[in-house]
Scaffold this motif. Structure first.
Motif, PDB file in Angstrom:
ATOM      1  N   GLU A 221      -0.344 -12.970 -27.934  1.00 18.70           N
ATOM      2  CA  GLU A 221      -0.369 -12.133 -26.740  1.00 18.70           C
ATOM      3  C   GLU A 221      -0.858 -10.715 -27.018  1.00 18.70           C
ATOM      4  O   GLU A 221      -1.512 -10.099 -26.179  1.00 18.70           O
ATOM      5  CB  GLU A 221       1.036 -12.081 -26.103  1.00 18.70           C
ATOM      6  CG  GLU A 221       1.515 -13.394 -25.517  1.00 18.70           C
ATOM      7  CD  GLU A 221       2.021 -14.364 -26.578  1.00 18.70           C
ATOM      8  OE1 GLU A 221       2.057 -13.963 -27.778  1.00 18.70           O
ATOM      9  OE2 GLU A 221       2.357 -15.500 -26.223  1.00 18.70           O
ATOM     10  N   ASP A 222      -0.506 -10.172 -28.182  1.00 20.11           N
ATOM     11  CA  ASP A 222      -0.958  -8.808 -28.500  1.00 20.11           C
ATOM     12  C   ASP A 222      -1.495  -8.723 -29.915  1.00 20.11           C
ATOM     13  O   ASP A 222      -1.306  -7.733 -30.624  1.00 20.11           O
ATOM     14  CB  ASP A 222       0.165  -7.793 -28.283  1.00 20.11           C
ATOM     15  CG  ASP A 222       1.317  -8.002 -29.254  1.00 20.11           C
ATOM     16  OD1 ASP A 222       1.373  -9.077 -29.885  1.00 20.11           O
ATOM     17  OD2 ASP A 222       2.131  -7.078 -29.393  1.00 20.11           O
ATOM     18  N   MET A 223      -2.167  -9.756 -30.348  1.00 13.76           N
ATOM     19  CA  MET A 223      -2.651  -9.814 -31.729  1.00 13.76           C
ATOM     20  C   MET A 223      -3.621  -8.683 -32.040  1.00 13.76           C
ATOM     21  O   MET A 223      -3.686  -8.189 -33.168  1.00 13.76           O
ATOM     22  CB  MET A 223      -3.323 -11.163 -31.981  1.00 13.76           C
ATOM     23  CG  MET A 223      -3.715 -11.392 -33.430  1.00 13.76           C
ATOM     24  SD  MET A 223      -4.309 -13.066 -33.703  1.00 13.76           S
ATOM     25  CE  MET A 223      -4.719 -12.973 -35.441  1.00 13.76           C
ATOM     26  N   ASP A 224      -4.374  -8.248 -31.049  1.00 12.04           N
ATOM     27  CA  ASP A 224      -5.413  -7.241 -31.297  1.00 12.04           C
ATOM     28  C   ASP A 224      -4.973  -5.827 -30.951  1.00 12.04           C
ATOM     29  O   ASP A 224      -5.792  -4.906 -30.985  1.00 12.04           O
ATOM     30  CB  ASP A 224      -6.670  -7.593 -30.493  1.00 12.04           C
ATOM     31  CG  ASP A 224      -7.283  -8.917 -30.926  1.00 12.04           C
ATOM     32  OD1 ASP A 224      -7.196  -9.227 -32.127  1.00 12.04           O
ATOM     33  OD2 ASP A 224      -7.822  -9.638 -30.073  1.00 12.04           O
ATOM     34  N   THR A 225      -3.712  -5.630 -30.607  1.00 14.08           N
ATOM     35  CA  THR A 225      -3.279  -4.280 -30.254  1.00 14.08           C
ATOM     36  C   THR A 225      -3.387  -3.343 -31.450  1.00 14.08           C
ATOM     37  O   THR A 225      -3.180  -3.744 -32.589  1.00 14.08           O
ATOM     38  CB  THR A 225      -1.828  -4.292 -29.735  1.00 14.08           C
ATOM     39  OG1 THR A 225      -1.473  -2.957 -29.358  1.00 14.08           O
ATOM     40  CG2 THR A 225      -0.872  -4.762 -30.813  1.00 14.08           C
ATOM     41  N   SER A 227      -1.654  -0.349 -31.403  1.00 16.95           N
ATOM     42  CA  SER A 227      -0.524   0.569 -31.308  1.00 16.95           C
ATOM     43  C   SER A 227       0.253   0.594 -32.623  1.00 16.95           C
ATOM     44  O   SER A 227       0.722  -0.451 -33.090  1.00 16.95           O
ATOM     45  CB  SER A 227       0.407   0.144 -30.175  1.00 16.95           C
ATOM     46  OG  SER A 227       1.596   0.907 -30.198  1.00 16.95           O
ATOM     47  N   PRO A 228       0.417   1.785 -33.218  1.00 19.24           N
ATOM     48  CA  PRO A 228       1.177   1.858 -34.476  1.00 19.24           C
ATOM     49  C   PRO A 228       2.608   1.353 -34.340  1.00 19.24           C
ATOM     50  O   PRO A 228       3.206   0.896 -35.312  1.00 19.24           O
ATOM     51  CB  PRO A 228       1.142   3.355 -34.817  1.00 19.24           C
ATOM     52  CG  PRO A 228      -0.020   3.905 -34.064  1.00 19.24           C
ATOM     53  CD  PRO A 228      -0.099   3.097 -32.806  1.00 19.24           C
ATOM     54  N   ALA A 229       3.164   1.451 -33.143  1.00 21.67           N
ATOM     55  CA  ALA A 229       4.544   1.022 -32.942  1.00 21.67           C
ATOM     56  C   ALA A 229       4.707  -0.477 -33.105  1.00 21.67           C
ATOM     57  O   ALA A 229       5.837  -0.963 -33.264  1.00 21.67           O
ATOM     58  CB  ALA A 229       5.018   1.434 -31.545  1.00 21.67           C
ATOM     59  N   ARG A 230       3.621  -1.216 -33.071  1.00 30.97           N
ATOM     60  CA  ARG A 230       3.697  -2.663 -33.212  1.00 30.97           C
ATOM     61  C   ARG A 230       3.725  -3.103 -34.670  1.00 30.97           C
ATOM     62  O   ARG A 230       3.757  -4.299 -34.962  1.00 30.97           O
ATOM     63  CB  ARG A 230       2.515  -3.329 -32.492  1.00 30.97           C
ATOM     64  CG  ARG A 230       2.598  -3.244 -30.989  1.00 30.97           C
ATOM     65  CD  ARG A 230       3.774  -4.069 -30.437  1.00 30.97           C
ATOM     66  NE  ARG A 230       3.551  -5.495 -30.673  1.00 30.97           N
ATOM     67  CZ  ARG A 230       4.297  -6.241 -31.483  1.00 30.97           C
ATOM     68  NH1 ARG A 230       5.320  -5.720 -32.131  1.00 30.97           N
ATOM     69  NH2 ARG A 230       4.026  -7.518 -31.639  1.00 30.97           N
ATOM     70  N   GLY A 231       3.697  -2.165 -35.584  1.00 29.92           N
ATOM     71  CA  GLY A 231       3.800  -2.516 -36.995  1.00 29.92           C
ATOM     72  C   GLY A 231       2.458  -2.879 -37.614  1.00 29.92           C
ATOM     73  O   GLY A 231       1.421  -2.920 -36.952  1.00 29.92           O
ATOM     74  N   GLN A 232       2.486  -3.154 -38.906  1.00 26.18           N
ATOM     75  CA  GLN A 232       1.274  -3.494 -39.651  1.00 26.18           C
ATOM     76  C   GLN A 232       1.068  -5.001 -39.672  1.00 26.18           C
ATOM     77  O   GLN A 232       2.006  -5.773 -39.871  1.00 26.18           O
ATOM     78  CB  GLN A 232       1.384  -2.984 -41.086  1.00 26.18           C
ATOM     79  CG  GLN A 232       0.164  -3.293 -41.952  1.00 26.18           C
ATOM     80  CD  GLN A 232       0.311  -2.755 -43.362  1.00 26.18           C
ATOM     81  OE1 GLN A 232       1.171  -1.917 -43.630  1.00 26.18           O
ATOM     82  NE2 GLN A 232      -0.517  -3.225 -44.273  1.00 26.18           N
ATOM     83  N   VAL A 233      -0.166  -5.406 -39.442  1.00 22.50           N
ATOM     84  CA  VAL A 233      -0.505  -6.827 -39.534  1.00 22.50           C
ATOM     85  C   VAL A 233      -0.822  -7.164 -40.986  1.00 22.50           C
ATOM     86  O   VAL A 233      -1.646  -6.506 -41.623  1.00 22.50           O
ATOM     87  CB  VAL A 233      -1.709  -7.178 -38.637  1.00 22.50           C
ATOM     88  CG1 VAL A 233      -2.100  -8.648 -38.821  1.00 22.50           C
ATOM     89  CG2 VAL A 233      -1.368  -6.907 -37.180  1.00 22.50           C
ATOM     90  N   LEU A 234      -0.156  -8.187 -41.513  1.00 23.05           N
ATOM     91  CA  LEU A 234      -0.406  -8.653 -42.875  1.00 23.05           C
ATOM     92  C   LEU A 234      -1.180  -9.954 -42.807  1.00 23.05           C
ATOM     93  O   LEU A 234      -0.737 -10.912 -42.169  1.00 23.05           O
ATOM     94  CB  LEU A 234       0.907  -8.862 -43.626  1.00 23.05           C
ATOM     95  CG  LEU A 234       1.776  -7.618 -43.846  1.00 23.05           C
ATOM     96  CD1 LEU A 234       3.055  -8.000 -44.587  1.00 23.05           C
ATOM     97  CD2 LEU A 234       1.020  -6.550 -44.614  1.00 23.05           C
TER      98      LEU A 234
END
Length: 301
Positions: A221-225, A227-234
């Motif tokens: 749903e928000d994979m491409d966001t 926003s820093p608040a959504r954390g880091q994608v690993l």
């Protein structure tokens, strides 16, 4: 003894490297039996090294044969570790001398390496040259070093375990996460640490690697966001990690999965370095049976 091959997967930067690895494994007055494992600890004055000195000294069928470090040279290994009685074993900075003494006794030996990434390769080579296996717990070790060590150990037919963690609880958490990942399409890792060094942690990176490349894309749903608040994608499959740093917090890792109408949470808390000792003792007992390098304590569970 028969050997069983296992794939060793180490993933960094979204790329996975695979190597085949063969799975196989004091008393001062009383001479050790042939089954006694002589253990040398490199990085002996670190907190984990001092804790390991106590654990090995108390473990059945093991004898602390060497404590190596550039600090506290000449001091008794038992005393720097807070033991009630001295071990009459001084801290030395000469690994070769200790290895030579063990080789002359024809005893089974293991070098436990808590040193630094830059010295691991040479330490494992020295141990192998004297017929000793190695257990390596150096969390910042580079992928290239592990690859080189794997090739060396296979050629030398010497056992080596490279462990991203020695915590059995952490390994069980990761295994449970892999099982859960087949059933949930949303997952986020939340970790807390008392200090900000090296975040995201090696535990979080390892968990993300383990549940990636399994045919699952998470958090669509928000994979491409951005926003820093959504954390880091690993990794490339949408696994997110959020790191909290607050003095006084225990080191904690939780994995939160969600599906329609439910939340499934896995959590592991670490209160002190003692949590690594059961895994270390297990690794020492098992690595002497190996004829190759394996990556990950889970191969022994």
């Amino acid at each position: 003894m028969a050997s069983v091959c296992h794939p060793v997967r180490i993933r960094t930067g979204g790329k996975t490297a695979r190597r085949n690895a063969a799975k196989v494994f004091c008393s001062m007055q009383t001479p050790p039996s042939q089954s006694t494992i002589k253990v040398v600890i490199v990085g002996a004055t670190k907190e984990i090294g001092r804790t390991a000195i106590v654990a090995v000294s108390k473990a059945r069928g093991m004898e602390l044969a060497g404590a190596i470090d550039s600090q506290c040279i000449g001091e008794d290994a038992g005393q720097i570790s807070g033991m009630e009685e001295p071990l009459e074993l001084p801290v030395l900075n000469d690994l070769t001398m200790v290895l030579g003494s063990i080789a002359q006794s024809r005893a089974t030996g293991v070098v436990v390496d808590f040193s630094e990434p830059s010295t691991v390769y040479d330490n494992v080579k020295q141990a192998a040259a004297f017929g000793l296996s190695s257990v390596v717990y150096v969390p910042k070790i580079e992928l290239d070093t592990v690859t080189e060590l794997s090739a060396f150990c296979e050629k030398a037919s010497m056992g080596c375990l490279v462990a991203p963690t020695l915590s059995i609880g952490s390994v069980l958490l990761q295994q449970a996460a892999i099982q859960a990942s087949f059933h949930y399409s949303n997952v986020e890792i939340v970790e807390s640490r008392p200090d900000p060094s090296d975040l995201p942690s090696q535990d979080a990176i390892q968990i993300a690697n383990n549940i990636s490349d399994l045919g699952q894309i998470y958090n669509r749903e928000d994979m491409d966001t951005s926003s820093p608040a959504r954390g880091q994608v690993l990794g490339e499959d949408g696994v997110r990690v959020h790191s909290m740093v607050l003095p006084g917090l225990v080191s904690s890792t939780s994995i939160n999965f969600s599906g329609p109408g439910e939340i499934y949470t896995l959590r592991h808390d670490v209160t002190n370095v003692q949590c690594l000792m059961p895994g270390l003792i297990l690794a020492i007992r098992k690595v002497v049976r190996l004829k190759n390098l394996i990556y990950g304590l889970e191969k022994f569970l």
